[in-house]
Design a protein around this motif. Sequence first.
Motif, short mmCIF file in Angstrom:
data_model
loop_
_atom_site.label_atom_id
_atom_site.label_comp_id
_atom_site.label_asym_id
_atom_site.label_seq_id
_atom_site.Cartn_x
_atom_site.Cartn_y
_atom_site.Cartn_z
N SER A 24 -14.07 -8.63 -1.08
CA SER A 24 -14.29 -7.53 -0.14
C SER A 24 -14.90 -6.31 -0.84
N PRO A 25 -15.97 -5.73 -0.27
CA PRO A 25 -16.53 -4.51 -0.84
C PRO A 25 -15.92 -3.25 -0.26
N PHE A 26 -14.99 -3.40 0.68
CA PHE A 26 -14.33 -2.26 1.31
C PHE A 26 -12.83 -2.35 1.12
N GLY A 27 -12.18 -1.19 1.04
CA GLY A 27 -10.73 -1.19 0.96
C GLY A 27 -10.19 0.12 0.44
N THR A 28 -8.87 0.13 0.30
CA THR A 28 -8.20 1.32 -0.20
C THR A 28 -7.41 0.95 -1.45
N VAL A 29 -6.85 1.95 -2.10
CA VAL A 29 -5.91 1.72 -3.19
C VAL A 29 -4.56 2.28 -2.76
N VAL A 30 -3.52 1.53 -3.06
CA VAL A 30 -2.16 1.92 -2.70
C VAL A 30 -1.46 2.35 -3.98
N VAL A 31 -0.95 3.57 -3.98
CA VAL A 31 -0.31 4.14 -5.17
C VAL A 31 1.20 4.20 -4.96
N ASP A 32 1.93 3.63 -5.90
CA ASP A 32 3.39 3.72 -5.91
C ASP A 32 3.76 5.07 -6.52
N THR A 33 4.09 6.02 -5.67
CA THR A 33 4.33 7.39 -6.14
C THR A 33 5.59 7.51 -6.99
N THR A 34 6.47 6.52 -6.92
CA THR A 34 7.66 6.56 -7.77
C THR A 34 7.33 6.20 -9.21
N LYS A 35 6.20 5.52 -9.43
CA LYS A 35 5.78 5.15 -10.78
C LYS A 35 4.67 6.05 -11.31
N CYS A 36 3.79 6.51 -10.42
CA CYS A 36 2.61 7.28 -10.84
C CYS A 36 3.02 8.60 -11.47
N THR A 37 2.45 8.88 -12.66
CA THR A 37 2.73 10.14 -13.37
C THR A 37 1.56 11.10 -13.28
N LEU A 38 0.54 10.74 -12.51
CA LEU A 38 -0.68 11.54 -12.41
C LEU A 38 -1.34 11.75 -13.78
N CYS A 39 -1.35 10.69 -14.58
CA CYS A 39 -2.05 10.77 -15.87
C CYS A 39 -3.55 10.77 -15.67
N PRO B 74 -1.48 2.72 -16.68
CA PRO B 74 -0.44 2.36 -17.66
C PRO B 74 0.92 2.12 -17.02
N GLU B 75 1.12 2.64 -15.82
CA GLU B 75 2.41 2.49 -15.15
C GLU B 75 2.41 1.36 -14.13
N GLN B 76 1.27 0.66 -13.99
CA GLN B 76 1.13 -0.41 -13.00
C GLN B 76 1.54 0.07 -11.61
N ALA B 77 0.99 1.22 -11.28
CA ALA B 77 1.37 1.87 -10.02
C ALA B 77 0.32 1.70 -8.93
N ILE B 78 -0.77 0.98 -9.20
CA ILE B 78 -1.88 0.89 -8.24
C ILE B 78 -2.10 -0.56 -7.82
N LYS B 79 -2.31 -0.75 -6.53
CA LYS B 79 -2.67 -2.05 -5.97
C LYS B 79 -3.86 -1.87 -5.03
N LEU B 80 -4.71 -2.90 -4.93
CA LEU B 80 -5.84 -2.87 -4.01
C LEU B 80 -5.43 -3.39 -2.64
N ALA B 81 -6.08 -2.88 -1.60
CA ALA B 81 -5.81 -3.33 -0.23
C ALA B 81 -7.13 -3.41 0.52
N PRO B 82 -7.75 -4.60 0.61
CA PRO B 82 -9.03 -4.73 1.32
C PRO B 82 -8.88 -4.40 2.80
N ARG B 83 -9.78 -3.57 3.30
CA ARG B 83 -9.75 -3.20 4.72
C ARG B 83 -10.97 -2.36 5.03
N LEU B 84 -11.23 -2.15 6.32
CA LEU B 84 -12.21 -1.16 6.75
C LEU B 84 -11.48 -0.17 7.64
N TRP B 85 -11.36 1.05 7.16
CA TRP B 85 -10.60 2.09 7.85
C TRP B 85 -11.57 2.89 8.72
N LEU B 86 -11.37 2.86 10.02
CA LEU B 86 -12.31 3.48 10.96
C LEU B 86 -11.67 4.58 11.78
#
Length: 691
Positions: free
Chosen positions: A547-562, A601-613
């Motif tokens: 998929s060339p379209f999608g979002t990224v899902v961030v686990d805010t409990t892990k993300c340190t905003l590095c 480094p925190e493995q806080a990001i996952k891909l989510a294929p979609r088209l958001w309209l």
Amino acid sequence: MPLDAAALKASGADTVHTLLCRREAGAFQRAAKSGEELLVACTQESALFLELNEQTEGAPSVQQRPIRFVNIRETGGWSKDAARSMPKLAALIAAAQLPEAEPVSTVSYQSAGRCVVIGPAGAAQAAADLLADKLDVTLLLTQGGQGGGALAQAHEQAVSAGRVTALTGWLGQFELSWESSNPIDLDLCTRCNACVDACPEGAIDFSYQIDLSRCTSHRDCVKVCDAAGAIDFARAPQSFSERFDLVLDLSPVPLLGQHQPPQGYFHAGRDSDKLMQAVLKLRDLVGEFEKPKFFNYKSKLCAHSRNKQVGCNACVEVCSADAIRSDIKGAGGIIVEPYLCVGCGACTTVCPSGALSYATPGLAQQGLTMRTLLSSYKAAGGRDAVLLLHSQGAGKTMIEALGRAARTSRTVQGLAAHVLPLAVHHTASLGLDAWLGAIAYGASGVTVLMTDEEAPEYHAALTEQIAIGNALLAGLGLGAERLRLLQAEDVTALDGGLKSPVAPALKQAAAFAMQADKRSNLELALDHLMAQAPTVPELITLPAAGSPFGTVVVDTTKCTLCLSCVGACPSAALADNPDAPQLRFIEKNCVQCGLCESTCPEQAIKLAPRLWLADGGKARKSARVLNEQAPFRCIRCSKPFGTLKAIENMLGKLAGHPAFQGAAAERLKMCSDCRVIDLHSSTSEVRITDL
């Protein structure tokens, strides 16, 4: 063929003939003298017309004025549906009159005719005899022991024996390495055959290699070869490496296993027909040759690797010629070897960012051809056209065979009136942006014809892309199966596969011109499809693969905003906020390469294929906040220098480290300036105390 002269003239045909062959050669010659551009609706007799042009006094040469040819016979006139095919024929004639594509840069090969023939002695010698008058032939015998056949008694070619250890390169630049353990040195051997007579076990045949499994070490062969000294059982295995321009491989299993082998390499095995075809081609491969450089590469857009992390690997995996490799250990991105590239274009189809684009012709030219075909078809009264993409090789041959079969068979229909064939260099060279563009231009559907010439990797890649396109169209309420992949091995399968139901075309065709940039074309097509859709949903879920379209899902409990992900993102989809600790995201820019996911480094990001309209598609074009945190302030000067979660995370990981205890632990809570000041202040106090 049932031809409507008035309809064809409206499409640009000046004269309609009943038999445009030798009988009406005079009409062609009169047209040739006019000096105007010529389009001849006959491909079978193209050689005749070109010859007539050269023989016509006063007619410009084809270099001064090109002559184009278009097939309207097998593609429409020879069909059970021929009586309704006038709009299609008009469209084919209109598209054939378009200007030629702009020339592109080329890749040059130089061959001096140094050819190595690899295989058993008898077969290699026979092939060498067919090539020797044109090429400088070397034999490499690969079958040890007996049963390999006989070498010629005369030393007419250089001969070696051994096991191939490596073969790389292309026409004019092959590097062959082999290891030899044959006790007989074929350079020294005089082929007197004394060793053959002397061997009591019959372990030596006329390929002058020794079957060591039969040899019992009498060494009678060594004694009779004393004068020449060609036999030495104590000789250690020797390694050799040499360059050749051409390779003829007669091994049972190809030494190069790519689906698309390099130019200048031919594998015939034990197939006599393949051998003769290879010999005929090899005999002509002396001199300088050119081919188009099929691709353009923009490293700045490449999503393959950043900061020694691998993200998108689609082009490397799909290339059937092994022409693309990772450059992660170098400058990053990929390296495309133009000498190995065969122009399939599959890499450009699976590339999500547009870093790789097809050049021969480019998307702008292909878009113009599709738009001309479809608009001319509609203007001539045609409805609900299906665009049939096929290769200029096996695909074209099969379509022509289908047309001929329709003339003689009661069951074969041929190409229906609504099926518009479009030949491309390779079916894998057009992808999602071109297919959706064709739907926007007024095609009711797009069918991609694949034959046995395509690699399995291409079939898998196009299947993924078609699934994405159909999911988009279905989500917009425009039909679920407008894009189809038709795998046909023969005329019957092709004829049956084209009889699927046809969905109505969009009420209004798009007028935009395709750009050279893939992402721009996708956005143009999507905007038009959304405008024509009965309803526009807020979200369309897409298949994960490709998929060339999608979002990224961030686990805010892990993300340190590095913000490591921001530095890795090749498309500016992820960004920071210089005024606050935030991670921002523009979904329209995301190419789903996965670099952010592999970099985090925190493995806080996952891909989510979609088209958001949401908001009519405007939301995906605006920046939104994925994560934000309170800033951590320096305990000495109160200046913000990080996030609370990042500092807490760091303190937790270093809590047990002996170097970060007491005052050192407190300095971790200070900004860089205060840390230095505090460190120097503590050092000065220690020195004063010591005094």
